[in-house]
Design an enzyme around this catalytic site. Structure first.
Site, PDB file in Angstrom:
ATOM      1  N   GLY A 255       0.235  -1.624  -0.133  1.00 51.33           N
ATOM      2  CA  GLY A 255       0.008  -0.156  -0.020  1.00 51.33           C
ATOM      3  C   GLY A 255       0.846   1.015  -0.054  1.00 51.33           C
ATOM      4  O   GLY A 255       2.288   1.438   0.473  1.00 51.33           O
TER       5      GLY A 255
ATOM      6  N   TYR B  92      -8.670  -6.447   0.512  1.00 55.82           N
ATOM      7  CA  TYR B  92      -9.114  -5.918   1.705  1.00 55.82           C
ATOM      8  C   TYR B  92     -10.344  -6.415   2.269  1.00 55.82           C
ATOM      9  O   TYR B  92     -11.120  -5.607   1.395  1.00 55.82           O
ATOM     10  CB  TYR B  92      -8.721  -4.772   2.265  1.00 55.82           C
ATOM     11  CG  TYR B  92      -7.249  -4.894   3.138  1.00 55.82           C
ATOM     12  CD1 TYR B  92      -6.627  -5.503   3.576  1.00 55.82           C
ATOM     13  CD2 TYR B  92      -6.908  -4.071   2.437  1.00 55.82           C
ATOM     14  CE1 TYR B  92      -4.958  -5.876   4.156  1.00 55.82           C
ATOM     15  CE2 TYR B  92      -4.907  -4.135   2.769  1.00 55.82           C
ATOM     16  CZ  TYR B  92      -4.903  -4.771   3.367  1.00 55.82           C
ATOM     17  OH  TYR B  92      -2.936  -4.396   4.178  1.00 55.82           O
TER      18      TYR B  92
ATOM     19  N   ARG C 289       2.293  -1.261  14.819  1.00 57.91           N
ATOM     20  CA  ARG C 289       3.237  -1.553  14.964  1.00 57.91           C
ATOM     21  C   ARG C 289       4.201   0.681  15.212  1.00 57.91           C
ATOM     22  O   ARG C 289       3.636   1.946  14.704  1.00 57.91           O
ATOM     23  CB  ARG C 289       3.203  -0.427  12.482  1.00 57.91           C
ATOM     24  CG  ARG C 289       2.689  -1.775  12.299  1.00 57.91           C
ATOM     25  CD  ARG C 289       2.304  -1.635  10.699  1.00 57.91           C
ATOM     26  NE  ARG C 289       1.824  -2.380  10.414  1.00 57.91           N
ATOM     27  CZ  ARG C 289       0.912  -2.657   8.999  1.00 57.91           C
ATOM     28  NH1 ARG C 289       1.147  -1.986   8.609  1.00 57.91           N
ATOM     29  NH2 ARG C 289       0.131  -3.913   8.870  1.00 57.91           N
TER      30      ARG C 289
ATOM     31  N   LYS D 101      -4.568 -15.369   0.878  1.00 57.97           N
ATOM     32  CA  LYS D 101      -2.684 -14.166   0.925  1.00 57.97           C
ATOM     33  C   LYS D 101      -3.206 -14.701   2.577  1.00 57.97           C
ATOM     34  O   LYS D 101      -3.882 -13.000   3.564  1.00 57.97           O
ATOM     35  CB  LYS D 101      -2.256 -13.439   0.531  1.00 57.97           C
ATOM     36  CG  LYS D 101      -1.566 -12.538   0.820  1.00 57.97           C
ATOM     37  CD  LYS D 101      -1.415 -10.869   0.371  1.00 57.97           C
ATOM     38  CE  LYS D 101       0.690 -10.976   1.115  1.00 57.97           C
ATOM     39  NZ  LYS D 101       0.070  -9.046   1.361  1.00 57.97           N
TER      40      LYS D 101
ATOM     41  N   HIS E 104       2.357 -11.421   6.909  1.00 60.41           N
ATOM     42  CA  HIS E 104       2.513  -9.986   6.232  1.00 60.41           C
ATOM     43  C   HIS E 104       3.764  -9.115   6.226  1.00 60.41           C
ATOM     44  O   HIS E 104       3.499  -7.845   6.812  1.00 60.41           O
ATOM     45  CB  HIS E 104       1.381  -9.077   7.234  1.00 60.41           C
ATOM     46  CG  HIS E 104       0.240  -8.509   6.420  1.00 60.41           C
ATOM     47  ND1 HIS E 104      -0.520  -8.407   5.807  1.00 60.41           N
ATOM     48  CD2 HIS E 104       0.580  -6.743   6.292  1.00 60.41           C
ATOM     49  CE1 HIS E 104      -1.339  -7.267   5.187  1.00 60.41           C
ATOM     50  NE2 HIS E 104      -0.752  -5.956   5.110  1.00 60.41           N
TER      51      HIS E 104
ATOM     52  N   ASP F 173       5.711 -14.808   1.245  1.00 64.66           N
ATOM     53  CA  ASP F 173       6.258 -13.952   1.462  1.00 64.66           C
ATOM     54  C   ASP F 173       6.896 -14.445   2.431  1.00 64.66           C
ATOM     55  O   ASP F 173       6.575 -14.482   3.430  1.00 64.66           O
ATOM     56  CB  ASP F 173       5.509 -12.784   0.415  1.00 64.66           C
ATOM     57  CG  ASP F 173       4.856 -12.743   1.081  1.00 64.66           C
ATOM     58  OD1 ASP F 173       4.279 -13.005   2.507  1.00 64.66           O
ATOM     59  OD2 ASP F 173       3.474 -11.975   1.026  1.00 64.66           O
TER      60      ASP F 173
ATOM     61  N   PHE G   2      12.671 -12.120   1.698  1.00 63.98           N
ATOM     62  CA  PHE G   2      12.562 -12.619   0.149  1.00 63.98           C
ATOM     63  C   PHE G   2      13.223 -11.540   0.422  1.00 63.98           C
ATOM     64  O   PHE G   2      13.462 -10.663   0.041  1.00 63.98           O
ATOM     65  CB  PHE G   2      12.035 -13.171  -0.449  1.00 63.98           C
ATOM     66  CG  PHE G   2      11.216 -14.722  -0.649  1.00 63.98           C
ATOM     67  CD1 PHE G   2      12.001 -15.984  -0.236  1.00 63.98           C
ATOM     68  CD2 PHE G   2      10.586 -14.581   0.308  1.00 63.98           C
ATOM     69  CE1 PHE G   2      11.379 -16.606  -0.098  1.00 63.98           C
ATOM     70  CE2 PHE G   2       9.609 -15.746   1.146  1.00 63.98           C
ATOM     71  CZ  PHE G   2      10.151 -17.303   0.579  1.00 63.98           C
ATOM     72  N   ARG G   3      14.711 -11.655   0.007  1.00 62.12           N
ATOM     73  CA  ARG G   3      15.637 -10.023  -0.746  1.00 62.12           C
ATOM     74  C   ARG G   3      17.235 -11.135  -1.035  1.00 62.12           C
ATOM     75  O   ARG G   3      17.979 -10.215  -1.983  1.00 62.12           O
ATOM     76  CB  ARG G   3      17.064 -10.212   1.353  1.00 62.12           C
ATOM     77  CG  ARG G   3      16.046  -8.846   1.814  1.00 62.12           C
ATOM     78  CD  ARG G   3      14.367  -8.061   1.603  1.00 62.12           C
ATOM     79  NE  ARG G   3      14.154  -7.457   2.714  1.00 62.12           N
ATOM     80  CZ  ARG G   3      12.631  -7.601   3.214  1.00 62.12           C
ATOM     81  NH1 ARG G   3      12.588  -8.730   1.914  1.00 62.12           N
ATOM     82  NH2 ARG G   3      12.370  -7.698   3.857  1.00 62.12           N
TER      83      ARG G   3
HETATM   84  C1  FMN Z   1       4.962  -0.953   2.860  1.00 60.07           C
HETATM   85  C2  FMN Z   1       4.695  -1.986   2.669  1.00 60.07           C
HETATM   86  C3  FMN Z   1       2.994  -1.775   2.046  1.00 60.07           C
HETATM   87  C4  FMN Z   1       2.017  -3.236   2.777  1.00 60.07           C
HETATM   88  N1  FMN Z   1       0.671  -3.407   2.069  1.00 60.07           N
HETATM   89  C5  FMN Z   1       0.142  -4.230   2.165  1.00 60.07           C
HETATM   90  C6  FMN Z   1      -1.374  -4.425   0.921  1.00 60.07           C
HETATM   91  O1  FMN Z   1      -1.667  -3.253   1.049  1.00 60.07           O
HETATM   92  N2  FMN Z   1      -2.590  -5.471   1.068  1.00 60.07           N
HETATM   93  C7  FMN Z   1      -1.135  -6.206   1.389  1.00 60.07           C
HETATM   94  O2  FMN Z   1      -2.099  -7.806   1.793  1.00 60.07           O
HETATM   95  N3  FMN Z   1      -0.217  -6.889   2.174  1.00 60.07           N
HETATM   96  C8  FMN Z   1       0.667  -5.447   2.214  1.00 60.07           C
HETATM   97  N4  FMN Z   1       1.864  -5.357   2.880  1.00 60.07           N
HETATM   98  C9  FMN Z   1       2.438  -6.893   2.998  1.00 60.07           C
HETATM   99  C10 FMN Z   1       3.384  -6.926   1.428  1.00 60.07           C
HETATM  100  O3  FMN Z   1       2.074  -8.120   0.600  1.00 60.07           O
HETATM  101  C11 FMN Z   1       3.824  -8.793   2.391  1.00 60.07           C
HETATM  102  O4  FMN Z   1       3.046  -9.760   2.439  1.00 60.07           O
HETATM  103  C12 FMN Z   1       5.207  -8.532   2.741  1.00 60.07           C
HETATM  104  O5  FMN Z   1       5.674  -7.277   2.515  1.00 60.07           O
HETATM  105  C13 FMN Z   1       6.113 -10.023   2.759  1.00 60.07           C
HETATM  106  O6  FMN Z   1       7.382  -9.308   2.885  1.00 60.07           O
HETATM  107  P1  FMN Z   1       9.023  -8.589   3.060  1.00 60.07           P
HETATM  108  O7  FMN Z   1       8.628  -7.602   3.024  1.00 60.07           O
HETATM  109  O8  FMN Z   1      10.152  -8.993   4.085  1.00 60.07           O
HETATM  110  O9  FMN Z   1       8.948  -9.084   1.756  1.00 60.07           O
HETATM  111  C14 FMN Z   1       2.323  -4.519   2.929  1.00 60.07           C
HETATM  112  C15 FMN Z   1       4.204  -4.742   2.849  1.00 60.07           C
HETATM  113  C16 FMN Z   1       4.705  -3.644   2.979  1.00 60.07           C
HETATM  114  C17 FMN Z   1       6.637  -3.102   3.461  1.00 60.07           C
END
Ligand code: FMN
Length: 377
Positions: A68, A118, A153, A242, A266, A297, A300-301
């Site tokens: 987002g 959502y 957070r 998810k 998440h 997810d 993963f880097r």
């Molecule tokens: C800045 C940010 C915004 C996110 N916004 C959403 C979102 O809008 N919807 C969602 O399903 N997951 C959201 N997520 C979760 C990501 O889809 C994902 O599950 C997560 O970032 C994976 O971990 P990683 O950042 O370590 O790769 C967000 C994550 C981050 C870092």
């Protein structure tokens, strides 16, 4: 580079996790607990990392997951990331809380677009969204199920006073980022949510105002499998969930006719203290492999992280922060660079593993440290 180029409040929004960030750390640490068992004297002159997802090729075993507020990291951040994904031949999952609508993203970026959803209290909203997705040529809906209640957070909480109003320290920090102001703020002020139909009052769509708290209040804590059954009836395209973290829920998802699951905590932003998705992947694969696509997810880097998941049986990985760092550092070119770094690492690692075709990568190539043998055959 991302940390330098965007204001502190944007970077901490991306970087942070919930509470003590134990899950955020676990998401990275877990990769150290798996080690490769490479083969040698294998001809690796030509290597293939493309995988098939729902009958179509993806040029790499990963895609961009939903994040987002990308419009706060770079101008039209959603379009920039979708365009980078399309150019690389991988799917893009557009967040529900994007600052460009799915119609515009699909039209301008092309490629395979999946829409994250959502579940807000009004089912009417979901019906309209599904109809729009159908008309926009969206391939899949991805329902996020781990966020009916918003995670705690604390970095974010410290940066604001009241409804998304930055505190003085952060306001001053914004002024120290003139390049970001010119890129993100000067064209039209703070970006606006553009993908939520009429869920928000027209004068309350700015990401800076009360929108975030209105959205928070509208998240539906009564979300349950009944809603998935309802959505499955409504939406004929691919349906993914998810936020699955247990084999039991993976089995329930299959029983409800979903096409794929995304294991996710998440990115450590919701329930702190949860396992990593890599911890639960083997049991989930044992439960549902072959009956639904299994993706995941979290943390993963590196190309080798992605290959460890594939060796355990995953169909693909979703990237969160890896590509948002790229976007924050350099817009579309930055997101493309993040993808390219991972593609080249995957390619190199396949060669070094003696496994030139990713289709041949299985548990024989991986050992969980502390266990006697390879993870599976
Ligand atoms: C800045 C940010 C915004 C996110 N916004 C959403 C979102 O809008 N919807 C969602 O399903 N997951 C959201 N997520 C979760 C990501 O889809 C994902 O599950 C997560 O970032 C994976 O971990 P990683 O950042 O370590 O790769 C967000 C994550 C981050 C870092």
């Amino acid at each position: 580079m991302a940390r330098r180029r965007v204001p502190n409040f944007c970077f901490e929004y991306v970087e942070g996790g919930a509470e003590d960030e134990a899950t955020l750390r676990r998401n990275r640490d877990v990769f150290g607990e798996f080690a490769f068992v490479p083969r040698t004297l294998v001809d690796v002159t030509s290597r293939n990392q493309s995988v098939s997802l729902f009958g179509q090729a993806s040029a790499a075993p990963f895609m961009i997951g939903p994040t987002g507020f990308s419009g706060l990291l770079a101008r039209e951040g959603d379009v920039a990331m979708a365009s980078a994904a399309a150019a690389a031949g991988i799917p893009f999952v557009l967040t529900n809380v994007s600052t460009t609508s799915m119609e515009d993203v699909a039209r301008r970026a092309g490629g395979r677009i999946w829409q994250q959803v959502y579940m807000y209290r009004t089912r009417d909203f979901i019906e309209k969204l599904a109809r729009r997705a159908h008309h926009a040529g969206i391939e899949a809906l991805v329902v996020t199920t781990d966020s009916a209640i918003y995670g705690k957070r604390e970095w974010d909480m410290r940066n604001y006073v009241g409804h998304q109003q930055l505190n003085w320290r952060n306001k001053i920090d914004v002024l120290r980022h003139p390049r970001w102001i010119a890129d993100v703020l000067l064209p039209n002020g703070f970006p606006k949510f553009a993908n939520l139909g009429d869920l928000l009052p027209p004068d309350k769509t700015s990401v800076r105002g009360a929108a975030a708290s209105i959205l928070g209040q509208n998240l539906d804590p009564s979300l349950s499998w009944r809603d998935i059954a309802w959505l499955r009836d409504l939406w004929r395209g691919k349906l993914l969930i998810k936020g699955v973290m247990s084999p039991e829920d993976a089995a329930l998802a299959v029983a409800h006719g979903v096409d794929g699951i995304v294991l996710s905590n998440h990115g450590g932003r919701q329930l702190d203290g949860a396992l990593s998705t890599m911890d639960v992947l083997p049991d989930v694969i044992a439960e549902v492999k072959g009956r639904a696509a299994v993706m995941l997810d979290g943390g993963f880097r590196r190309g080798t992280d992605i290959l460890k998941a594939v060796a355990l049986g995953a169909d693909a990985v979703l990237l969160g922060r890896a590509t948002t760092y790229g976007l924050a550092a350099g817009g579309q070119a930055g997101a493309a660079r993040a993808i390219e770094i991972l593609r080249s690492e995957v390619d190199r690692a396949l060669g070094l593993l003696g496994c030139p075709d990713i289709g041949g990568l299985d548990g024989k190539f991986l050992r969980k440290l502390g266990s006697a043998g390879n993870v599976a055959s």
